[in-house]
Design a protein around this motif. Structure first.
Motif, short mmCIF file in Angstrom:
data_model
loop_
_atom_site.label_atom_id
_atom_site.label_comp_id
_atom_site.label_asym_id
_atom_site.label_seq_id
_atom_site.Cartn_x
_atom_site.Cartn_y
_atom_site.Cartn_z
N GLY A 194 0.81 -1.21 0.00
CA GLY A 194 0.00 0.00 0.00
C GLY A 194 0.85 1.26 0.00
N ASN A 195 0.25 2.32 -0.49
CA ASN A 195 0.91 3.62 -0.54
C ASN A 195 -0.05 4.64 0.06
N PRO A 196 0.31 5.26 1.19
CA PRO A 196 -0.61 6.20 1.85
C PRO A 196 -0.92 7.44 1.02
N GLU A 197 -0.16 7.65 -0.06
CA GLU A 197 -0.46 8.78 -0.93
C GLU A 197 -1.62 8.45 -1.88
N ARG A 198 -1.94 7.15 -1.96
CA ARG A 198 -3.11 6.74 -2.73
C ARG A 198 -4.28 6.53 -1.77
N ILE A 210 -16.37 5.53 1.87
CA ILE A 210 -15.46 6.39 2.64
C ILE A 210 -14.04 6.22 2.08
N GLY A 211 -13.37 7.32 1.80
CA GLY A 211 -12.00 7.26 1.29
C GLY A 211 -10.99 7.35 2.41
N PHE A 212 -9.98 6.48 2.35
CA PHE A 212 -8.90 6.47 3.33
C PHE A 212 -7.57 6.38 2.60
N PRO A 213 -6.48 6.85 3.21
CA PRO A 213 -5.15 6.53 2.66
C PRO A 213 -4.93 5.02 2.71
N GLU A 214 -4.26 4.47 1.73
CA GLU A 214 -3.98 3.03 1.73
C GLU A 214 -3.09 2.67 2.92
N ASN A 215 -3.26 1.46 3.40
CA ASN A 215 -2.40 0.95 4.47
C ASN A 215 -1.05 0.54 3.89
N ASN A 216 0.00 1.02 4.51
CA ASN A 216 1.34 0.61 4.06
C ASN A 216 2.12 -0.10 5.17
N LEU A 254 -13.33 2.31 12.63
CA LEU A 254 -13.21 2.95 11.31
C LEU A 254 -11.75 3.13 10.85
N PRO A 255 -10.81 3.48 11.75
CA PRO A 255 -9.42 3.60 11.28
C PRO A 255 -8.84 2.29 10.74
N SER A 256 -9.39 1.14 11.17
CA SER A 256 -8.90 -0.15 10.67
C SER A 256 -9.61 -0.58 9.38
N PHE A 257 -10.62 0.17 8.99
CA PHE A 257 -11.43 -0.20 7.83
C PHE A 257 -10.59 -0.38 6.56
N PRO A 258 -9.69 0.57 6.23
CA PRO A 258 -8.92 0.39 4.99
C PRO A 258 -8.01 -0.83 5.03
#
Length: 525
Positions: A194-198, A210-216, A254-258
């Motif tokens: 994952g890339n948090p910029e995506r 809901i949009g989140f930064p990708e998990n890296n 919710l923070p663990s959702f992505p």
């Protein structure tokens, strides 16, 4: 594509060869044969203490969605965090589910339902991930990770094991073997791409996309100390192989959702639908502000509080159900449904904002529920509560079941005017306590008209019906030159010790002539 690890090395990492292939797991836990639209839900608490009211709220929604769609509701014990596990906590969870009538369907086909007993399943999936290069053994110690965190903080980076900070993510097979030969026990981590910029978009039933930064972050999948899975990995594996369709959980997840969405996509599995419920809040007595129910501050956060105080469990569920399905109260008031189980709960209508837990409103639900109970059922429930939770006085009150039923039956014979002053089993017994001589407290401050009491004893006949009794009370008042109500009040306080009671004639009939004469006699002394 990243190269995976050989089978013999994976066996050494996990401590044993994987028991299943992915194909075997898919056959072992087949898709459920349910009608279209049936919800498969699970209540998945950790046995780390008491049963929280918020947990009961979520479990009710789980159970309701499964029942109304002809689906399946499971109880899964997430006991992989052995350090936090509390002895007998599982018994508390199971007992609470039973007491609140939340029956679950733990079909053996999809068990076991304690995560600590599913190690072979988790290891088999972890082995598959390592074989495909999607997970790796990590030999970082606690001290190593602490130093990494300190360096990240000093440099202004986000903390965690990711990218260049994931020291062991690209070890060769020989390097891994050397560390294993040295006796170092590894954890197994996700090889995150994952890339948090995506951004990753996750679908919540209530909140929408809901949009989140990708998990890296290379999260731990299998812990090094006990070889059990972390919550994130166990949740992934269990919800897939138990064929869960809907996950109801608090908004704190919710923070663990992505991360969870990414894990399902990585495995090529269809993710369940997620419903992130609001927290159960209250108004803080000190600040006047709304805050989440606290395990530490609020006794009502523990469902045992409601059992111990004798709240009707049905009323608690009705109240919580109305929070989740706000139109229920109106339907109940109109008489179109009898209970929350008859009302269709729509997932998209579950509130997103903090639901305020209002004890006064709960009292209303309790009064309404108790008012509908037949006297025999009311007496049985009170007796059951007093036997388990009551003090010595409560136990005296239930000793004579016929007398208890007669006391509780006062003003409950008219369906249109049933008394609604009973709230809990404890409060009910305390309210009617004056009927028992051991609990009766004479009112010595009231200014009794002793002439009324003397005259009443002279004309009192236990065989009188209500009209004959009242005619005598009117005659007494007229002879003494006082109001009818004043005469009745003197008699009321003499018998009950209070000015506000149910129907006075009914009190006299239930108490009986011996008790009536004795109490009046004490005042006249």
């Amino acid at each position: 594509m990243r190269q995976g690890l050989p089978a013999d090395l994976i066996e050494r990492i996990l401590g044993a060869a994987p028991k299943y292939t992915m194909e075997q797991l898919e056959k072992k836990f087949p898709p459920r044969n349910l009608k279209e639209g049936a919800c498969v839900t699970r209540f998945a608490p950790s046995p780390t203490g008491f049963m929280h009211l918020g947990g009961l709220y979520g479990a009710l929604i789980d159970c309701k969605l499964a029942r109304q769609t002809g689906g399946v509701f499971m109880l899964r014990i997430e006991d992989t965090d052995t350090k936090r596990e509390v002895e007998s906590a599982v018994d508390v969870i199971v007992s609470s589910m039973h007491r609140f009538g939340l029956a679950y369907d733990n079909d053996e086909t999809y068990g076991p339902y304690h995560q600590s007993q599913r190690r072979d399943i988790y290891h088999s999936v972890a082995a598959d991930l390592m074989a495909r290069g999607m997970a790796y053994p990590c030999f970082l110690t606690a001290d190593d990770m602490e130093k990494i965190r300190e360096n990240q903080k000093a440099a202004g980076f986000a903390t965690g094991i990711y990218g260049e900070f994931a020291r062991d993510r690209d070890l060769t097979a020989d390097e891994i073997a050397a560390r294993l030969d040295a006796g170092v026990c590894p954890s197994v981590r996700l090889y995150s791409e994952g890339n948090p910029e995506r951004r990753i978009f996750c679908k919540d039933v209530v909140r929408g996309s809901i949009g989140f930064p990708e998990n890296n972050e290379d999260i731990v999948l299998i812990k090094s100390n006990d070889k059990l899975p972390t919550y994130h990995f166990a949740h992934l594996v269990d919800d897939h192989f138990m064929r869960t369709t809907h996950v109801v959980r608090g908004e704190e997840w919710l923070p663990s959702f992505p991360l969870h969405t990414a894990l399902f996509r990585m495995m090529g599995w269809a993710a369940p639908m997620y419903i992130h419920t609001s927290t159960i809040d209250k108004i803080d007595a000190e600040t006047g502000k709304q805050r989440k129910l606290s395990k530490r501050k609020d006794p009502e956060a523990n469902v045992e509080y409601f059992l111990r105080d004798g709240w009707p469990v049905e009323a608690v569920l009705e109240y919580l159900g109305n929070i989740a399905a706000s139109g229920y109260e109106e339907a109940k008031t109109k008489g179109t449904v009898k209970s929350i189980w008859d009302y269709e709960m729509r997932p998209k209508k579950i509130p997103m904002s903090g639901a305020l837990f209002d004890m006064k409103k709960l009292e209303w639900w309790a009064k309404e529920f108790i008012a509908t109970m037949p006297v025999s059922d009311l007496a049985a429930r009170i007796t059951e509560w007093a036997t388990e939770y009551g003090d010595k006085n409560h136990k005296k009150q239930i000793a004579n079941s016929e007398y208890l039923a007669a006391v509780l039956g006062i003003e409950r014979d008219n369906p249109k005017r049933i008394r609604k002053d009973f709230i809990t089993w404890r409060q009910t017994l305390d309210t009617v306590g004056f009927f028992w001589d051991e609990l009766f407290v004479p009112n010595m401050e009231f200014e009794y008209n002793r002439d009324v009491l003397r005259e009443f004893l002279r004309v009192y006949d236990p065989a009188d019906d209500k009209d004959a009794w009242w005619a005598k009370m009117v005659a007494i008042a007229e002879n003494l030159g006082i109001k009818n109500g004043d005469a009745a009040m003197t008699l009321r306080v003499a018998l009950a010790g209070r000015t506000n009671t149910p129907d006075l004639y009914s009190i006299i009939k239930v108490m009986g002539p011996v008790r009536v004469r004795a109490r009046i006699g004490e005042i006249l002394k």
